[in-house]
Design a protein around this motif. Structure first.
Motif, PDB file in Angstrom:
ATOM      1  N   THR A  68     -10.782   9.186   1.633  1.00  0.00           N
ATOM      2  CA  THR A  68     -11.114   7.964   2.368  1.00  0.00           C
ATOM      3  C   THR A  68     -12.422   7.364   1.867  1.00  0.00           C
ATOM      4  O   THR A  68     -12.543   6.140   1.742  1.00  0.00           O
TER       5      THR A  68
ATOM      6  N   ARG B   6      -5.575  -0.816   4.417  1.00  0.00           N
ATOM      7  CA  ARG B   6      -4.916  -1.879   5.179  1.00  0.00           C
ATOM      8  C   ARG B   6      -5.917  -2.640   6.043  1.00  0.00           C
ATOM      9  O   ARG B   6      -5.874  -3.878   6.112  1.00  0.00           O
TER      10      ARG B   6
ATOM     11  N   THR C 203       0.770   5.351  -0.182  1.00  0.00           N
ATOM     12  CA  THR C 203      -0.007   6.583  -0.106  1.00  0.00           C
ATOM     13  C   THR C 203       0.832   7.720  -0.663  1.00  0.00           C
ATOM     14  O   THR C 203       1.991   7.878  -0.277  1.00  0.00           O
TER      15      THR C 203
ATOM     16  N   ILE D  81       4.340   6.071   2.915  1.00  0.00           N
ATOM     17  CA  ILE D  81       3.774   7.348   2.458  1.00  0.00           C
ATOM     18  C   ILE D  81       4.877   8.067   1.699  1.00  0.00           C
ATOM     19  O   ILE D  81       5.995   8.207   2.205  1.00  0.00           O
TER      20      ILE D  81
ATOM     21  N   ASP E 246      -3.080   9.209   8.004  1.00  0.00           N
ATOM     22  CA  ASP E 246      -3.373   8.638   6.689  1.00  0.00           C
ATOM     23  C   ASP E 246      -4.593   7.724   6.790  1.00  0.00           C
ATOM     24  O   ASP E 246      -4.478   6.495   6.772  1.00  0.00           O
TER      25      ASP E 246
ATOM     26  N   VAL F  44       0.867  -1.178   0.000  1.00  0.00           N
ATOM     27  CA  VAL F  44       0.000   0.000   0.000  1.00  0.00           C
ATOM     28  C   VAL F  44       0.901   1.225   0.000  1.00  0.00           C
ATOM     29  O   VAL F  44       1.731   1.390   0.902  1.00  0.00           O
TER      30      VAL F  44
ATOM     31  N   SER G 130      -6.900   7.126   4.614  1.00  0.00           N
ATOM     32  CA  SER G 130      -7.117   6.318   3.411  1.00  0.00           C
ATOM     33  C   SER G 130      -6.230   5.077   3.426  1.00  0.00           C
ATOM     34  O   SER G 130      -6.695   3.964   3.174  1.00  0.00           O
ATOM     35  N   GLY G 131      -4.958   5.253   3.713  1.00  0.00           N
ATOM     36  CA  GLY G 131      -4.048   4.119   3.810  1.00  0.00           C
ATOM     37  C   GLY G 131      -4.463   3.163   4.920  1.00  0.00           C
ATOM     38  O   GLY G 131      -4.400   1.939   4.765  1.00  0.00           O
ATOM     39  N   GLN G 132      -4.905   3.723   6.036  1.00  0.00           N
ATOM     40  CA  GLN G 132      -5.384   2.896   7.149  1.00  0.00           C
ATOM     41  C   GLN G 132      -6.605   2.080   6.720  1.00  0.00           C
ATOM     42  O   GLN G 132      -6.732   0.904   7.066  1.00  0.00           O
TER      43      GLN G 132
ATOM     44  N   THR H 153      -2.316   1.941  -4.575  1.00  0.00           N
ATOM     45  CA  THR H 153      -1.880   3.288  -4.225  1.00  0.00           C
ATOM     46  C   THR H 153      -3.117   4.136  -3.956  1.00  0.00           C
ATOM     47  O   THR H 153      -4.196   3.873  -4.483  1.00  0.00           O
ATOM     48  N   ASP H 154      -2.932   5.145  -3.112  1.00  0.00           N
ATOM     49  CA  ASP H 154      -4.011   6.114  -2.931  1.00  0.00           C
ATOM     50  C   ASP H 154      -3.412   7.508  -2.952  1.00  0.00           C
ATOM     51  O   ASP H 154      -2.322   7.742  -2.461  1.00  0.00           O
TER      52      ASP H 154
ATOM     53  N   TYR I 148       4.001  -0.943   3.450  1.00  0.00           N
ATOM     54  CA  TYR I 148       3.205   0.284   3.477  1.00  0.00           C
ATOM     55  C   TYR I 148       4.166   1.455   3.592  1.00  0.00           C
ATOM     56  O   TYR I 148       5.137   1.407   4.361  1.00  0.00           O
TER      57      TYR I 148
END
Length: 170
Positions: A145, A38, A21, A53, A31, A19, A33-35, A80-81, A51
């Protein structure tokens, strides 16, 4: 074989994910969105093996991380976000498109359709993209998110086991 048979056969498949970000402002604590990515992956029985950023700029660092993930035999898919908008520093899409061998245009099309149902015409600014690069799945999602949750719950998670199963075939 019928689609539902493919789905049934792939029920036990678990993926190993990276992942990434893209953000100039988020930290691991902020983060969301990343959270979310995951959490949804692990709740569904998958593993997040990497993971990070990265800043939205420069493209070279993002490209290097993509290459590192593609070379890692312990990673089946990369999500990716961030970086999918129309701002000049939104670099995820062109970098992801460079590495994709087999585009999955339906992913972006369906994401924008579902996004339109949530946010209306603003969905046209999303350049979310998905595909296969070196037999690994790659999805570039917006940084929101809500957008991440939409893509994960409506498109990626319902289909990921089947897609991984197809890519693992000899």
């Amino acid at each position: 074989m019928a689609y539902d048979e493919h789905q049934q056969q792939s029920k036990s498949i678990a993926g190993r994910f990276a992942v990434l970000t893209l953000s100039d402002t988020r930290t691991p604590e902020t983060d969301t969105s990343g959270q979310t990515i995951r959490r949804l992956l692990t709740d569904a029985g998958h593993t997040v093996g990497f993971y990070t950023i990265l800043p939205d700029d420069p493209a070279a660092r993002f490209a290097a991380e993509l290459e590192r993930c593609l070379a890692d035999p312990e990673i089946d898919a990369i999500i990716t976000d961030g970086g999918t908008g129309i701002y000049r520093r939104d670099l995820a899409v062109p970098e992801v498109e460079k590495i994709i061998d087999l585009p999955l245009p339906g992913f972006g099309e369906l994401f924008r359709m579902l996004s339109y149902e949530q946010i209306g015409s603003g969905a046209i600014a999303s350049r979310a993209v998905g595909g296969v690069a070196r037999r690994k799945l790659v999805f570039a999602l917006p940084g929101s998110t809500k957008a991440v949750e939409l893509a994960m719950t409506k498109l990626i998670l319902p289909e990921i086991r089947h897609l991984l199963g197809e890519l693992r075939k000899k």
